[in-house]
Design an enzyme around this catalytic site. Structure first.
Site, PDB file in Angstrom:
ATOM      1  CB  CYS A 442      -3.424  12.398 -17.363  1.00 61.32           C
ATOM      2  SG  CYS A 442      -2.493  11.463 -16.145  1.00 61.32           S
ATOM      3  CG  HIS A 572      -0.511  11.326 -20.921  1.00 66.06           C
ATOM      4  ND1 HIS A 572      -0.680  12.680 -20.778  1.00 66.06           N
ATOM      5  CD2 HIS A 572      -0.251  10.845 -19.689  1.00 66.06           C
ATOM      6  CE1 HIS A 572      -0.516  12.999 -19.510  1.00 66.06           C
ATOM      7  NE2 HIS A 572      -0.251  11.911 -18.826  1.00 66.06           N
ATOM      8  CD  GLU A 574      -1.064  13.529 -24.368  1.00 70.54           C
ATOM      9  OE1 GLU A 574      -2.115  12.851 -24.319  1.00 70.54           O
ATOM     10  OE2 GLU A 574      -0.518  14.004 -23.346  1.00 70.54           O
TER      11      GLU A 574
HETATM   12  N1  GLN Z   1      -1.278  14.714 -11.133  1.00 70.48           N
HETATM   13  C1  GLN Z   1      -2.035  13.594 -11.564  1.00 70.48           C
HETATM   14  C2  GLN Z   1      -1.429  12.282 -11.097  1.00 70.48           C
HETATM   15  O1  GLN Z   1      -0.313  12.215 -10.702  1.00 70.48           O
HETATM   16  C3  GLN Z   1      -2.180  13.605 -13.067  1.00 70.48           C
HETATM   17  C4  GLN Z   1      -0.906  13.342 -13.755  1.00 70.48           C
HETATM   18  C5  GLN Z   1      -0.942  13.726 -15.209  1.00 70.48           C
HETATM   19  O2  GLN Z   1      -1.833  14.434 -15.640  1.00 70.48           O
HETATM   20  N2  GLN Z   1       0.044  13.293 -15.951  1.00 70.48           N
HETATM   21  O3  GLN Z   1      -2.085  11.267 -11.121  1.00 70.48           O
END
Ligand code: GLN
Length: 625
Positions: A442, A572, A574
């Site tokens: 992410c 994600h 994970e």
């Molecule tokens: N801050 C980034 C976004 O909003 C990444 C979000 C995250 O890592 N969950 O896209």
């Protein structure tokens, strides 16, 4: 006593069962009769006794692993062929966990349907190997919102809206709805209710009252209360003391709840004497008091519970013996034992993984990453030392190289906010240049794009508009649908499971077992700027996973020749890793980390399956080797 018109309007909102619950316990006091004082809303078609309830309530203190306890117990019953559906009831007023700080509350776990929940839901999904949904998570905020919105619509006209019966009624309704739909749309055998906090907390009092009512209405064979308590063992005394546990259980009994079963958390096995005292003071026979002392691995808990006979007692209390499928149980036991044996076996490999995040001091903030690494460690027979680091003070490339060189693989996890971002960018650059296996998640994926744009494409001020709105190269920018949502923070990100189209012949394709389409879970507001994709690709970055329809980049990687293992995901990974099915991108990282230390690993079966080097010859087919 005839009730007001208002009560009638209220009951229409709840859609009560129009037919009396023939012969059911509910019928005894007119629960389906809206003119009765005992009126309790039930979903249409609800059959009392079809679904049983196991309610786990903590006493003495929180943080005892209620979720692990409940999910392990639920797993034991699931293994017996019973369908189970867990539900976590939180006392806080937030609608979901999305706006909570992971440092205070642990990681935010995202479900398939996009609900942002407590990390315990992750435990349930992993232990039960079952996807959950918004039906499995309720907060006081959800209950009150539902009631207040209904009140404004005139749903209770003429009535004062009260904690009892309206709030407790809404709680019972949620439980019975879950009973009727389970997790697959069919009535389930057992609903597992976990109440957040401990007995005596103000904020969960209405849940406990609702559950007391539920137990009364459903009947004694249909609801089993389990008190999870804690046995103190002060070092100064050197012996276990039961008083705090007694007081805690008493607190529960004061609320009208008699536990049928007591599980004692403790550092060491709970002594006979302590159990006798607890039995005496809580009206629970000795055979229903269990020592749940600390263990090396949470995955050994189901077996320990079975050995102690906890599952048998639950079956007796709830009269569930007839629904048990022993053939399935034997099969599941073999599978789980093989897994726990693998976990306990000596590890052939040793690697160090660095997680370069923001909440380095609190592992709960990245609980699922921790678990995903553990799943891979078990599958690949590796002893993995994980170090959690804050990158805020990584102010030069030299320092980043020094840091990254300490590891066989690095992960840059998800995150929000500027702190540590420049340090992360330097660490990704170091991992790329030093050919250290890398997995970006992410924000970690976005950082990899920024790094590439700055240092390979030469766009010196490339950045994300999240951190530098004035950048002339905003390679990461707000998703179009997000731009319209300014100021609304809760539940508004791009959330939940989405399809990812994987390009053939790439590392990602190999990792995902040659699948062209996978589904993974997202939680982000920003994305790779679609206008910059062509330039990034021309510069050598590979976007191997994309949204099937929209120009949203979802997986990136570097080509074989450039790096042994460099991959990132906008989602994600994970969140979907399971003990018996570790997530492929994590498997690749751990395998590449092993191969970095032991080049011969690439020639083993596991190595051929997971290490990119096997594909270096360009066969692109090593995946099934
Ligand atoms: N801050 C980034 C976004 O909003 C990444 C979000 C995250 O890592 N969950 O896209």
């Amino acid at each position: 006593m005839p009730l007001t018109d208002g009560h009638g309007a209220h009951s229409r909102q709840f859609e009560p069962n129009p037919e009396p619950n023939a012969g059911g316990f509910l019928a005894q006091f007119g629960a389906s009769d809206e003119s009765s004082e005992g009126f309790s809303p039930t979903p249409r078609g609800y059959q009392p006794g079809r679904t049983k309830y196991v309610v786990v309530i903590g006493t003495v203190m929180s943080g005892l692993g209620k979720g692990i306890f409940s999910s392990s117990l639920a797993k034991l019953l699931k293994d017996k062929g019973l369908s189970v559906a867990p539900i976590k009831m939180e006392g806080y007023l937030n609608i979901d966990s999305g706006t909570l700080n992971p440092y205070r509350h642990g990681e935010v776990f995202v479900l398939e349907d996009g609900l942002e929940t407590d990390m315990d839901l992750g435990t349930y999904e992993r232990v039960l190997n079952q996807n959950l949904s918004r039906r499995n998570f309720v907060t006081a905020g959800q209950i009150y919102t539902e009631i207040l919105e209904r009140e404004r619509r005139g749903g209770y006209l003429g009535r004062d809206v009260q904690m009892i019966p309206h709030v407790t009624g809404a709680v019972k309704m949620r439980l019975r709805q879950l009973a009727m739909t389970g997790n697959d749309g069919k009535p389930c055998d057992v609903v597992f209710v976990e109440v957040g906090g401990t007995a005596g907390d103000y904020e969960n009092g209405f849940y406990i009252e609702a559950l007391r009512e539920l137990a009364f209405e459903e009947g004694p064979e249909n609801v089993c209360f389990v008190a999870l308590t804690y046995i103190l063992e002060p070092t100064i005394l050197g012996e276990q003391k039961s008083k705090a546990a007694q007081l805690g259980i008493k607190r529960l009994m004061e609320a009208g709840v008699q536990p049928q079963l007591i599980a004692c958390r403790a550092k060491n096995p709970v002594t006979e004497k302590v159990m006798q005292k607890i039995a005496m003071f809580s009206n629970v026979p000795m055979r229903r008091i269990f020592s749940m002392h600390d263990r090396a691995s949470i995955y050994s808990i189901p077996d320990a519970m079975r050995e102690a006979g906890l599952d048998r007692e639950i079956l007796s209390i709830l009269k569930l013996h007839e629904r048990v499928n022993t053939v399935q149980e034997d099969r599941e036991r073999v599978v789980w034992s093989a897994f726990t044996a693998r976990m306990a076996a000596p590890r052939a490999h040793k690697v160090r993984i660095g997680v370069l995040g923001k909440y380095a001091s609190l592992r709960d903030a990245y609980a699922s990453i921790d678990k995903a690494i553990e799943h891979c460690a078990t599958a690949l027979g590796a002893d993995i030392e994980v170090e959690w680091l804050d990158t805020s003070d990584v102010d030069t490339l030299a320092r980043a190289k020094e840091l990254v060189a300490r590891f066989d693989g690095v992960i840059v996890p998800g995150g929000f906010g500027m702190r540590g971002v420049e340090g992360k960018i330097r660490c990704v650059q170091a991992a790329r240049l030093e050919r250290v296996p890398f997995l970006g998640i992410c924000l970690g994926f976005q950082v990899a794009v920024i790094e590439y744009a700055r240092n390979v494409l030469g766009w010196a001020d490339a950045h994300s508009t999240e951190f530098d709105p004035a950048s002339t190269h905003p390679v990461i920018s707000e998703l179009p649908e997000q731009k319209k949502l300014e100021g609304i923070m809760g539940g508004t990100m791009r959330l939940g499971a989405q399809d990812v189209q994987i390009e053939r012949g790439t590392l990602a394709h190999m990792l995902f077992g040659a699948k062209d389409l996978v589904r993974e879970r997202f939680r982000h507001r920003y994305e790779v700027e679609p206008k910059d994709v062509t330039a990034l690709v021309a510069g050598g970055l590979v976007f191997s996973g994309r949204h099937p329809k929209h120009p949203i980049m979802q997986v990136l990687e570097l080509p074989v020749a450039a790096h042994p293992y460099f991959i990132g995901a906008q989602f994600h990974p994970e969140l979907t890793s399971r003990p018996l099915a570790p997530q492929p991108m994590f498997m690749g990282l751990v395998a590449a980390a092993i191969a970095r230390r032991e080049p011969e690993f690439a020639r083993t079966e596991a190595g051929r399956r997971w290490v990119r080097a096997a594909n270096a010859a360009g066969t692109g087919a090593a995946v099934t080797a």
